[in-house]
Design an enzyme around this catalytic site. Structure first.
Site, PDB file in Angstrom:
ATOM      1  N   ARG A  14       0.845  -1.201   0.000  1.00  0.00           N
ATOM      2  CA  ARG A  14       0.000   0.000   0.000  1.00  0.00           C
ATOM      3  C   ARG A  14       0.878   1.248   0.000  1.00  0.00           C
ATOM      4  NH1 ARG A  14      -4.829   1.399   4.295  1.00  0.00           N
ATOM      5  NH2 ARG A  14      -3.167   1.157   5.841  1.00  0.00           N
ATOM      6  N   ASP A  39      -3.836   2.530  14.013  1.00  0.00           N
ATOM      7  CA  ASP A  39      -3.039   3.239  13.014  1.00  0.00           C
ATOM      8  C   ASP A  39      -3.579   4.655  12.890  1.00  0.00           C
ATOM      9  OD1 ASP A  39      -5.286   3.143  11.368  1.00  0.00           O
ATOM     10  OD2 ASP A  39      -4.413   1.771   9.910  1.00  0.00           O
TER      11      ASP A  39
END
Length: 540
Positions: free
Chosen positions: A183, A463
């Site tokens: 990603r 996160d």
């Protein structure tokens, strides 16, 4: 007035120049690699490839970012999102994306995490079908993290990666490992350490370009391919840009078109209205869509932040059974299956609790119930944040999904309207919820500033999406004078008092800076689009 962040950034940059022997121009353009990692990863050919990407696509990226600002102004003026009339023919037509590569047919459990060396080895060895190596929300984008992450992935692709802990324990790859996806950062982020024509390169192009340049040929040789997760897109035009990047990169490297495959995270409310169009733009390179649910909640708050009729309650109340989230899931699954591709589920953020068996079983049961919901809804796979949860999620999908995926499950009766996607979740705003947002947000941001973007907090692996929800909710509550369950309105003074209280209870070398950033982002008149854009000024 000079802000603390500007001073911090100057000191960090000066220290970096002295430590590395860079001139300011050399650091800015990254044309003089000195370390062994930079010499391998930012070699002249790689730098030239990045430069070509930037020169060809940067102007379009800036146009699309400007388009985001216009759409926000339209929402603020009362024009709510809806399905696009101009692309109705794409939604109504019958078409499929490209056939699925063999190593992506079965994605029942995917594990995600940052690109540090030990994490990569453990994730690839975890028993998951896929490992998503993350340069985005679970990675603090320091220059060292980004370049070492690229070196780590290069070694992982070649099977040579190893790691020895401070205790002397050795980590290396098993004979059989998960399929690797990467990603890159979203379109909105820059990489300030690498400039082209005097401007910082897109973080997306930097992360994608280096990984593709160094690994595409080796991945193909090993029978797999360069596979990606694409974050935070807000329109099908942004997907079109990615598709054009893929075509250009494949042509430049002599790789057949369609070799790259990309799964798009539907983690913005605007992208939810353009799922068909996004798949259509990427149809030669698509590997499906994913319910990026935490960022989706953040996007919902952010896009409707100036509307008092869209205020959400405590985060703990905004669960996946709520109407706007359930509708988003159903639409995503139906859309993907109609187009012959995977509809991936969301993250289980729980982590094993070693010293409390009862609490651990409670956490594991939450994971089971979440994965049962997903597999029964029709998802073709799911995410976990910790290797210890791979067997739990796999057990659920093995029991209820006997085939590699559920793409043949069509969901013809699902009919989702704009009203469904925009439905506001009712519920209370509590002092506990306010303090929880501030507490968790501060803990996460302090760790991020120290270079760690994947942080265990209260037995959950958090996160950047967590910190984004935390600060966005509080800003929205202050903006509209939302009332707590005890009748008190949420005010700037209340928020600042809570920040002061929580700061006293927390430790961390960079807590003062985290507090300063959070205070500003929760109480300022203007809403900052991304926490990571603001906090990027504070890291090396």
């Amino acid at each position: 007035m000079v802000r603390l962040g500007q001073v911090v950034r100057f000191v960090l940059a000066l220290g970096y120049i002295i430590k590395r022997g860079f001139t300011m121009d050399a650091m800015t353009t990254a044309t003089v690699p000195f370390s062994e990692v930079e010499a391998r990863i930012l070699n002249p050919e790689a730098r030239e490839f990045l430069t070509q990407l930037a020169k060809k696509f940067e102007s379009r990226r800036q146009e699309l970012l400007a388009r985001r600002r216009v759409r926000q102004q339209e929402i603020d003026a009362g024009k709510l999102p809806d399905f696009l009339p101009g692309t109705a023919s794409i939604r109504e037509a019958e078409w499929k994306v490209a056939p699925i590569p063999s190593d992506l047919l079965d994605r029942r459990v995917e594990i995600t995490g940052p690109v540090d060396r030990k994490m990569i080895i453990n994730a690839l060895n975890s028993g998951a079908s896929v490992f998503m190596a993350d340069f985005e929300d679970s990675n603090s984008p320091t220059w060292q993290n980004n370049l070492e992450g690229q070196a780590n992935l290069r070694d992982a692709v070649r099977g040579t990666i190893s790691f020895v802990s401070s205790e002397g324990k050795r980590y290396e790859l098993n004979p059989r490992v998960a399929t690797l996806l990467v990603r890159p950062r979203g379109w909105h982020l820059n990489e300030r350490h690498f400039s082209v024509d005097g401007k910082p390169i897109s973080g997306s192009l930097f992360d994608f370009g280096l990984y593709f340049f160094h690994n595409a040929a080796e991945l193909i040789r090993k029978g797999t391919g360069p596979y990606f997760y694409l974050p935070k897109m807000e329109s099908y035009l942004e997907a079109r840009l990615w598709n054009d990047v893929f075509c250009f990169a494949q042509d430049q490297m002599g790789v057949p078109r369609g070799t790259i495959r990309a799964t798009v995270l539907i983690e913005t409310i605007l992208a939810a209205f353009e799922m068909d169009e996004i798949l259509y733009e990427l149809r030669e390179h698509s590997s499906g869509l994913n319910c990026g649910r935490w960022d989706y909640i953040f996007s919902y708050i952010k896009k409707f932040r100036n509307r008092p009729d869209f205020v959400l309650p405590d985060r703990s109340v905004v669960t996946m059974d709520k109407h706007f989230l359930k509708s988003y899931v159903e639409l995503l699954i139906r859309t993907c299956h109609r187009r012959g591709i995977h509809a991936m589920g969301g993250m289980a953020a729980q982590i094993p609790i070693k010293n409390d068996p009862a609490a651990n079983e409670s956490a594991i049961e939450k994971v089971r119930q979440d994965k049962l919901r997903e597999v029964h809804a029709g998802h073709d796979g799911t995410w976990v944040a910790h290797p210890g949860l791979v067997p739990v999620a796999k057990e659920i999908f093995d029991a209820h999904m006997k085939t590699p995926n559920q793409i043949g499950r069509a969901l013809p009766d699902v009919r989702i309207t704009a009203k469904d996607l925009l439905a506001v979740t009712p519920g209370e705003i509590t002092e506990k919820g306010l303090r929880w947002n501030i507490d968790v947000g501060l803990q996460y941001l302090e760790s991020w500033l120290r270079g760690n973007g994947c942080v265990p907090i209260y037995n959950l692996m958090e996160d950047a999406a967590t910190a984004e929800i935390c600060r966005a909710q509080v800003w929205q509550w202050v903006r509209h004078g939302a009332k707590l369950s005890n009748g008190q309105p949420v005010t700037r003074d209340m928020v600042r008092a809570c920040i002061t209280d929580q700061k006293k209870l927390l430790t961390g070398a960079r807590m003062a800076e985290a507090s300063e950033i959070f205070d500003r982002m929760m109480t300022s008149t203007e809403f900052a689009e991304f926490l990571t854009l603001v906090a990027y000024d504070y890291i090396d």
